[in-house]
Design a protein around this motif. Structure first.
Motif, mmCIF file in Angstrom:
data_model
loop_
_atom_site.group_PDB
_atom_site.id
_atom_site.type_symbol
_atom_site.label_atom_id
_atom_site.label_comp_id
_atom_site.label_asym_id
_atom_site.label_seq_id
_atom_site.Cartn_x
_atom_site.Cartn_y
_atom_site.Cartn_z
ATOM 1 N N VAL A 142 0.840 -1.199 0.000
ATOM 2 C CA VAL A 142 0.000 0.000 0.000
ATOM 3 C C VAL A 142 0.875 1.249 0.000
ATOM 4 N N PHE A 143 0.584 2.161 -0.928
ATOM 5 C CA PHE A 143 1.200 3.488 -0.888
ATOM 6 C C PHE A 143 0.289 4.417 -0.119
ATOM 7 N N LEU A 144 0.881 5.186 0.785
ATOM 8 C CA LEU A 144 0.168 6.217 1.530
ATOM 9 C C LEU A 144 0.641 7.543 0.954
ATOM 10 N N VAL A 145 -0.255 8.275 0.300
ATOM 11 C CA VAL A 145 0.143 9.539 -0.322
ATOM 12 C C VAL A 145 -0.688 10.680 0.246
ATOM 13 N N GLY A 146 -0.259 11.893 -0.076
ATOM 14 C CA GLY A 146 -0.987 13.069 0.410
ATOM 15 C C GLY A 146 -0.016 14.192 0.670
ATOM 16 N N PRO A 147 -0.510 15.425 0.723
ATOM 17 C CA PRO A 147 0.378 16.566 0.920
ATOM 18 C C PRO A 147 1.100 16.508 2.265
ATOM 19 N N SER A 148 2.137 17.308 2.378
ATOM 20 C CA SER A 148 2.859 17.414 3.638
ATOM 21 C C SER A 148 1.885 17.785 4.752
ATOM 22 N N GLY A 149 1.981 17.073 5.863
ATOM 23 C CA GLY A 149 1.110 17.365 6.997
ATOM 24 C C GLY A 149 -0.253 16.702 6.924
ATOM 25 N N THR A 179 4.826 8.173 0.781
ATOM 26 C CA THR A 179 5.708 8.766 -0.227
ATOM 27 C C THR A 179 5.112 9.980 -0.924
ATOM 28 N N HIS A 180 6.037 10.821 -1.435
ATOM 29 C CA HIS A 180 5.680 11.942 -2.316
ATOM 30 C C HIS A 180 6.138 11.647 -3.739
ATOM 31 N N ASP A 181 6.655 10.441 -3.965
ATOM 32 C CA ASP A 181 7.317 10.120 -5.226
ATOM 33 C C ASP A 181 6.302 9.640 -6.257
ATOM 34 N N ALA A 182 5.790 10.588 -7.045
ATOM 35 C CA ALA A 182 4.710 10.274 -7.995
ATOM 36 C C ALA A 182 5.151 9.246 -9.031
ATOM 37 N N ALA A 183 6.385 9.387 -9.528
ATOM 38 C CA ALA A 183 6.841 8.481 -10.588
ATOM 39 C C ALA A 183 6.854 7.043 -10.102
ATOM 40 N N ILE A 184 7.303 6.866 -8.869
ATOM 41 C CA ILE A 184 7.365 5.515 -8.293
ATOM 42 C C ILE A 184 5.951 4.938 -8.132
ATOM 43 N N VAL A 185 5.055 5.727 -7.567
ATOM 44 C CA VAL A 185 3.676 5.239 -7.344
ATOM 45 C C VAL A 185 3.050 4.875 -8.683
ATOM 46 N N ASP A 186 3.243 5.731 -9.680
ATOM 47 C CA ASP A 186 2.631 5.488 -10.988
ATOM 48 C C ASP A 186 3.217 4.245 -11.655
ATOM 49 N N SER A 187 4.493 3.970 -11.405
ATOM 50 C CA SER A 187 5.108 2.831 -12.084
ATOM 51 C C SER A 187 4.736 1.502 -11.416
ATOM 52 N N MET A 188 4.415 1.532 -10.135
ATOM 53 C CA MET A 188 4.185 0.256 -9.423
ATOM 54 C C MET A 188 2.746 -0.251 -9.547
ATOM 55 N N ARG A 189 1.815 0.657 -9.714
ATOM 56 C CA ARG A 189 0.381 0.312 -9.801
ATOM 57 C C ARG A 189 -0.054 -0.625 -8.667
ATOM 58 N N LYS A 190 0.153 -0.143 -7.443
ATOM 59 C CA LYS A 190 -0.299 -0.861 -6.247
ATOM 60 C C LYS A 190 -1.465 -0.083 -5.650
ATOM 61 N N ARG A 191 -1.983 -0.584 -4.534
ATOM 62 C CA ARG A 191 -3.051 0.139 -3.855
ATOM 63 C C ARG A 191 -2.548 1.503 -3.381
ATOM 64 N N VAL A 192 -3.382 2.535 -3.572
ATOM 65 C CA VAL A 192 -3.007 3.882 -3.133
ATOM 66 C C VAL A 192 -4.072 4.398 -2.164
ATOM 67 N N VAL A 193 -3.646 4.751 -0.956
ATOM 68 C CA VAL A 193 -4.532 5.401 0.009
ATOM 69 C C VAL A 193 -4.076 6.843 0.119
ATOM 70 N N GLU A 194 -4.982 7.774 -0.169
ATOM 71 C CA GLU A 194 -4.612 9.192 -0.159
ATOM 72 C C GLU A 194 -5.240 9.890 1.039
ATOM 73 N N LEU A 195 -4.376 10.602 1.778
ATOM 74 C CA LEU A 195 -4.837 11.395 2.924
ATOM 75 C C LEU A 195 -4.836 12.875 2.576
ATOM 76 N N GLU A 196 -5.789 13.582 3.119
ATOM 77 C CA GLU A 196 -5.808 15.041 2.999
ATOM 78 C C GLU A 196 -6.391 15.566 4.306
ATOM 79 N N ASP A 197 -5.658 16.460 4.957
ATOM 80 C CA ASP A 197 -6.093 16.989 6.256
ATOM 81 C C ASP A 197 -6.530 15.883 7.211
ATOM 82 N N GLY A 198 -5.799 14.781 7.212
ATOM 83 C CA GLY A 198 -6.081 13.705 8.158
ATOM 84 C C GLY A 198 -7.225 12.790 7.782
ATOM 85 N N LYS A 199 -7.801 13.001 6.613
ATOM 86 C CA LYS A 199 -8.922 12.145 6.190
ATOM 87 C C LYS A 199 -8.524 11.340 4.958
ATOM 88 N N ILE A 200 -9.069 10.147 4.845
ATOM 89 C CA ILE A 200 -8.838 9.372 3.622
ATOM 90 C C ILE A 200 -9.776 9.907 2.547
#
Ligand SMILES: Nc1ncnc2c1ncn2[C@@H]1O[C@H](COP(=O)(O)OP(=O)(O)OP(=O)(O)O)[C@@H](O)[C@H]1O
Length: 229
Positions: free
Chosen positions: A32-39, A195-216
């Motif tokens: 699982v990739f956990l992505v989202g802006p800083s903070g 991670t913040h590494d977009a190229a890596i996430v895009d190349s792996m095509r795994k599950r992506v969970v995105e957080l924003e302001d502490g929410k999925i």
């Protein structure tokens, strides 16, 4: 393997929650990739899994254990079963590659014979055969991260948490790092990587969970990084 049920975490002296009613399940063997802006709460999520922080409300289960019921005495046992890799490698500077990896087993009292057998195997798994006697300052950033992965994996953890593991590494070298993480995942170890590494996430095509302001705000199988941060 990791189960968050309506988890909210507010740090002391903060009014905004770092995680806000987060519910998510990560199954055994998932990547699982956990992505989202800083903070947005990615590191907080990882710290909660390790019981380095406690939630204000909600329940967290890791490997079937309710972390709220896990006594302080049992926390080291939990952490032994979770490998961690960080952006800044965190190697012991005065130990060579072999010793850095072996040390992870020595501190948990593994027999010397066992250590002599498994450390070279794991050094080979991460692609550092022939470099066992190098000191960290004689290695590239990518090689140092491989040592950190060997150290995190040598005890065959059920979960590997990686917080920005390619953050200090150039794009070409990062691909090699991801191959090692994929290899580790294929042994059955559950991998969660912030991670913040977009190229890596895009190349792996795994599950992506995105957080924003502490929410999925997104949970997508075979996902991509999404918008630019
Ligand atoms: N120890 C702490 N004490 C108080 N506030 C904290 C603490 N750690 C994190 N925070 C706050 O909690 C929120 C989430 O932080 P967190 O480090 O989890 O985000 P992140 O997504 O990992 O960010 P980054 O991508 O920059 O590492 C932020 O607003 C941050 O300022």
């Amino acid at each position: 393997m990791i189960h968050f049920d309506n988890v909210t975490k507010v740090y002391q002296n903060q009014n905004r929650p770092a995680l806000d009613h987060v519910s998510v399940d990560v199954d055994k063997g998932e990547f699982v990739f956990l992505v989202g802006p800083s903070g947005s709460g990615k590191s907080t999520f990882l710290r909660l899994v390790l019981k380095e922080e406690r939630p204000n409300s909600g329940a967290i289960h890791v490997a079937g254990k309710d972390l709220a019921r896990l006594t302080n005495f049992k926390v080291p046992h939990l952490r032994r079963r979770i490998g961690c890799v960080f952006q800044d490698f965190r190697l012991l500077p005065n130990k060579n590659v072999y010793e850095n990896v072996a040390f992870a087993l020595e501190v948990i009292g593994k027999p010397r014979r066992f250590i002599r057998k498994v450390v070279p195997e794991v050094i080979e798994l991460v692609g550092l055969e022939g470099k066992a006697h190098r000191m960290p300052d004689e290695l590239s950033g990518g090689e140092q991260q491989r040592v950190a992965m060997a150290r995190a994996f040598v005890n065959r953890p059920m979960i590997l948490l990686a917080d920005e593991p390619t953050g200090n590494i150039d794009p070409a070298t990062s691909i090699g790092i991801m191959k090692v993480l994929d290899r580790i995942n294929r042994t059955g170890t559950t991998v969660v990587m912030a991670t913040h590494d977009a190229a890596i996430v895009d190349s792996m095509r795994k599950r992506v969970v995105e957080l924003e302001d502490g929410k999925i705000v997104r949970d997508q199988s075979r996902g991509v990084y999404g918008q630019a941060y």
